[in-house]
Design a protein around this motif. Structure first.
Motif, PDB file in Angstrom:
ATOM      1  N   GLY A 171       0.828  -1.199   0.000  1.00  0.00           N
ATOM      2  CA  GLY A 171       0.000   0.000   0.000  1.00  0.00           C
ATOM      3  C   GLY A 171       0.860   1.246   0.000  1.00  0.00           C
ATOM      4  N   ALA A 172       0.295   2.372   0.376  1.00  0.00           N
ATOM      5  CA  ALA A 172       1.038   3.633   0.411  1.00  0.00           C
ATOM      6  C   ALA A 172       0.387   4.577   1.407  1.00  0.00           C
ATOM      7  CB  ALA A 172       1.079   4.266  -0.977  1.00  0.00           C
ATOM      8  N   ILE A 173       1.190   5.484   1.950  1.00  0.00           N
ATOM      9  CA  ILE A 173       0.679   6.522   2.843  1.00  0.00           C
ATOM     10  C   ILE A 173       1.191   7.877   2.378  1.00  0.00           C
ATOM     11  CG2 ILE A 173       0.567   5.021   4.866  1.00  0.00           C
ATOM     12  CD1 ILE A 173       3.186   6.404   5.827  1.00  0.00           C
ATOM     13  N   ARG A 174       0.501   8.902   2.795  1.00  0.00           N
ATOM     14  CA  ARG A 174       0.988  10.263   2.611  1.00  0.00           C
ATOM     15  C   ARG A 174       1.772  10.651   3.856  1.00  0.00           C
ATOM     16  NH1 ARG A 174       1.312  13.571  -1.977  1.00  0.00           N
ATOM     17  NH2 ARG A 174      -0.310  12.906  -3.423  1.00  0.00           N
ATOM     18  N   ARG A 175       3.036  11.000   3.678  1.00  0.00           N
ATOM     19  CA  ARG A 175       3.863  11.447   4.786  1.00  0.00           C
ATOM     20  C   ARG A 175       3.497  12.884   5.172  1.00  0.00           C
ATOM     21  NH1 ARG A 175       8.420   9.054   6.086  1.00  0.00           N
ATOM     22  NH2 ARG A 175       9.492  11.041   6.387  1.00  0.00           N
ATOM     23  N   PRO A 176       3.883  13.304   6.363  1.00  0.00           N
ATOM     24  CA  PRO A 176       3.588  14.682   6.783  1.00  0.00           C
ATOM     25  C   PRO A 176       4.121  15.731   5.811  1.00  0.00           C
ATOM     26  CG  PRO A 176       4.301  13.376   8.658  1.00  0.00           C
ATOM     27  CD  PRO A 176       4.503  12.521   7.443  1.00  0.00           C
ATOM     28  N   ASP A 177       5.242  15.403   5.102  1.00  0.00           N
ATOM     29  CA  ASP A 177       5.797  16.360   4.144  1.00  0.00           C
ATOM     30  C   ASP A 177       5.112  16.282   2.784  1.00  0.00           C
ATOM     31  OD1 ASP A 177       6.754  13.983   3.113  1.00  0.00           O
ATOM     32  OD2 ASP A 177       8.857  14.388   3.549  1.00  0.00           O
ATOM     33  N   GLY A 178       4.109  15.412   2.648  1.00  0.00           N
ATOM     34  CA  GLY A 178       3.355  15.307   1.404  1.00  0.00           C
ATOM     35  C   GLY A 178       3.817  14.205   0.484  1.00  0.00           C
ATOM     36  N   GLY A 179       4.970  13.598   0.751  1.00  0.00           N
ATOM     37  CA  GLY A 179       5.467  12.532  -0.101  1.00  0.00           C
ATOM     38  C   GLY A 179       4.650  11.251   0.042  1.00  0.00           C
ATOM     39  N   VAL A 180       4.672  10.417  -0.998  1.00  0.00           N
ATOM     40  CA  VAL A 180       3.972   9.136  -0.986  1.00  0.00           C
ATOM     41  C   VAL A 180       4.987   8.037  -0.667  1.00  0.00           C
ATOM     42  CG1 VAL A 180       2.581   7.502  -2.316  1.00  0.00           C
ATOM     43  CG2 VAL A 180       2.310   9.968  -2.686  1.00  0.00           C
ATOM     44  N   GLN A 181       4.788   7.344   0.446  1.00  0.00           N
ATOM     45  CA  GLN A 181       5.713   6.305   0.893  1.00  0.00           C
ATOM     46  C   GLN A 181       5.056   4.942   0.773  1.00  0.00           C
ATOM     47  OE1 GLN A 181       7.262   6.901   4.834  1.00  0.00           O
ATOM     48  NE2 GLN A 181       8.680   5.169   4.739  1.00  0.00           N
ATOM     49  N   VAL A 182       5.784   3.989   0.201  1.00  0.00           N
ATOM     50  CA  VAL A 182       5.279   2.627   0.020  1.00  0.00           C
ATOM     51  C   VAL A 182       5.244   1.914   1.369  1.00  0.00           C
ATOM     52  CG1 VAL A 182       5.707   0.389  -1.093  1.00  0.00           C
ATOM     53  CG2 VAL A 182       6.124   2.523  -2.342  1.00  0.00           C
ATOM     54  N   THR A 183       4.216   1.108   1.594  1.00  0.00           N
ATOM     55  CA  THR A 183       4.097   0.319   2.816  1.00  0.00           C
ATOM     56  C   THR A 183       4.017  -1.164   2.472  1.00  0.00           C
ATOM     57  OG1 THR A 183       1.667   0.405   2.868  1.00  0.00           O
ATOM     58  CG2 THR A 183       2.863   2.175   3.983  1.00  0.00           C
ATOM     59  N   ILE A 184       4.481  -2.001   3.404  1.00  0.00           N
ATOM     60  CA  ILE A 184       4.408  -3.455   3.279  1.00  0.00           C
ATOM     61  C   ILE A 184       3.734  -3.983   4.537  1.00  0.00           C
ATOM     62  CG2 ILE A 184       5.706  -5.600   2.916  1.00  0.00           C
ATOM     63  CD1 ILE A 184       7.996  -3.864   1.820  1.00  0.00           C
ATOM     64  N   GLY A 185       2.609  -4.648   4.384  1.00  0.00           N
ATOM     65  CA  GLY A 185       1.858  -5.087   5.550  1.00  0.00           C
ATOM     66  C   GLY A 185       1.411  -3.916   6.412  1.00  0.00           C
ATOM     67  N   GLY A 186       1.255  -2.755   5.799  1.00  0.00           N
ATOM     68  CA  GLY A 186       0.860  -1.552   6.531  1.00  0.00           C
ATOM     69  C   GLY A 186       2.025  -0.748   7.087  1.00  0.00           C
ATOM     70  N   TRP A 187       3.224  -1.333   7.125  1.00  0.00           N
ATOM     71  CA  TRP A 187       4.383  -0.652   7.714  1.00  0.00           C
ATOM     72  C   TRP A 187       5.134   0.150   6.646  1.00  0.00           C
ATOM     73  CZ3 TRP A 187       5.518  -0.699  12.895  1.00  0.00           C
ATOM     74  CH2 TRP A 187       4.824  -1.621  13.678  1.00  0.00           C
TER      75      TRP A 187
END
Length: 347
Positions: A171-187
């Motif tokens: 999956g992916a999350i939006r970091r506080p700085d606006g960047g998109v970070q990839v996640t594995i198992g939610g992490w």
């Protein structure tokens, strides 16, 4: 090519995954469905990046077309006469707050000394941080932290190629700085700045908080010191080809992976000094069948082979034994940082 929708930020879209699979149908001749965006964040592709014709590491445009020199067979030559460098990389200070996002990312599995890990396309280990959260996915590594632990960033809407893992875990999350970070198992996933060559595990266990990912997102908490180090299997290839990468000329194997020389080896007579932990990460290049290897754009007079202690015949170029990094899944890409440990691309 099989496209599957990803999780949009912290909300899984399991129902959409099932719907996409049902809509695909059973007609093998049907065109591939259009990519489905996860809230505009990422696209998941259940195949390696090479299946889409992509080369490089996802941060630059595709590599230029390969050379078209006609391959030729080398005759099997007569048998010629036949300690890895220790390194403890240090993390250098950086003025950057975070790396630039990649256009595309590939997640792959790698059989490391601590078990099956997850790497990016260039073979660098991915880690998770104990202070982060998976429910909901949240990153707490910012500021000075990202200098040592660069987050795995991707451009919004970019493709994540999943090789040997389940797309449902990505999956992916939006970091506080606006960047998109990839996640594995939610992490959230990170690299370690102290890893200098593909397959390094220098970040494992740091502060008892940073651990390599298992393919399902779990943290691998094994200690490297207790693991049994096994030599990597040979890289059996039918062809060695000259290519023009964006970083200069290189030699690649059947998979398009860059082939390297080791500075600590000897050329006269050809002798391999890559042993122990080195041999676990660097595969000797051998001919796929017998003592012959096809050459594409390489002078046959430069290619020979040497007999290794295990009886295999390792290909040499200008007397230098040739290797492939076992974790490197990229094509036409030079791992520049490998030079710090004595590895030079064959040219």
């Amino acid at each position: 090519m099989a496209w599957t929708p990803a999780r949009a930020l912290t909300v899984p879209l399991a129902a959409v995954v099932l719907l996409a699979a049902a809509c695909a149908g059973s007609d093998s001749n049907a065109p591939a469905p259009a990519p489905v965006l996860a809230g505009g964040e990422i696209q998941l592709v259940d195949e390696p990046a090479a299946s889409a014709g992509l080369t490089g590491d996802g941060r630059a445009d595709d590599a230029p077309p390969a050379a078209t020199t006609k391959p030729s067979d080398t005759a099997e030559p007569a048998d010629p006469a036949a300690t890895a460098r220790p390194s403890t990389p240090t993390v250098q200070p950086s003025t950057a707050t975070a790396p630039a996002p990649a256009k595309w990312v590939q997640l792959s599995t790698n059989k490391a000394s601590i078990g099956e890990t997850v790497t990016d396309v260039t073979g660098f280990t991915l880690y998770r941080f104990a202070d982060d959260s998976a429910e909901p996915p949240t990153s707490t590594c910012a500021g000075e932290c990202v200098r040592s632990w660069p987050p795995l960033l991707i451009q919004a809407g970019g493709r994540v190629f999943v090789d040997g893992m389940k797309t449902d875990d990505i999956g992916a999350i939006r970091r506080p700085d606006g960047g998109v970070q990839v996640t594995i198992g939610g992490w959230p996933a990170y690299r370690f700045a102290g890893d200098t060559v593909p397959g390094d595990l220098n970040g494992q266990g740091i502060d008892n908080a940073w651990f390599a990912f298992a393919p399902d997102g779990r943290a691998i908490d094994s200690l490297i010191a207790t693991a049994v180090v096994k030599a990597a299997p040979p890289d059996r290839t039918r062809t060695l080809a000259a290519r023009k990468s964006k970083a200069g000329p290189i030699v690649v194997d059947d998979d398009g992976a860059t082939i390297y020389r080791f500075d600590d080896d000897v050329t006269d007579p050809p002798t391999s000094n890559c042993t122990g932990a080195c041999a676990a990460r660097w595969q000797p290049v051998v001919a796929a069948s017998g003592g012959k290897v096809k050459l594409d754009g390489i002078d046959a007079d430069r290619v020979w082979w040497m007999r290794r202690k295990d009886g295999t015949r390792q290909v040499t170029l200008d007397g230098s034994p040739l290797y492939r990094n076992v974790a490197d899944k990229s094509t036409d890409t030079i791992i520049a940082s490998a030079a710090a440990q004595g590895w030079t691309p064959a040219r």
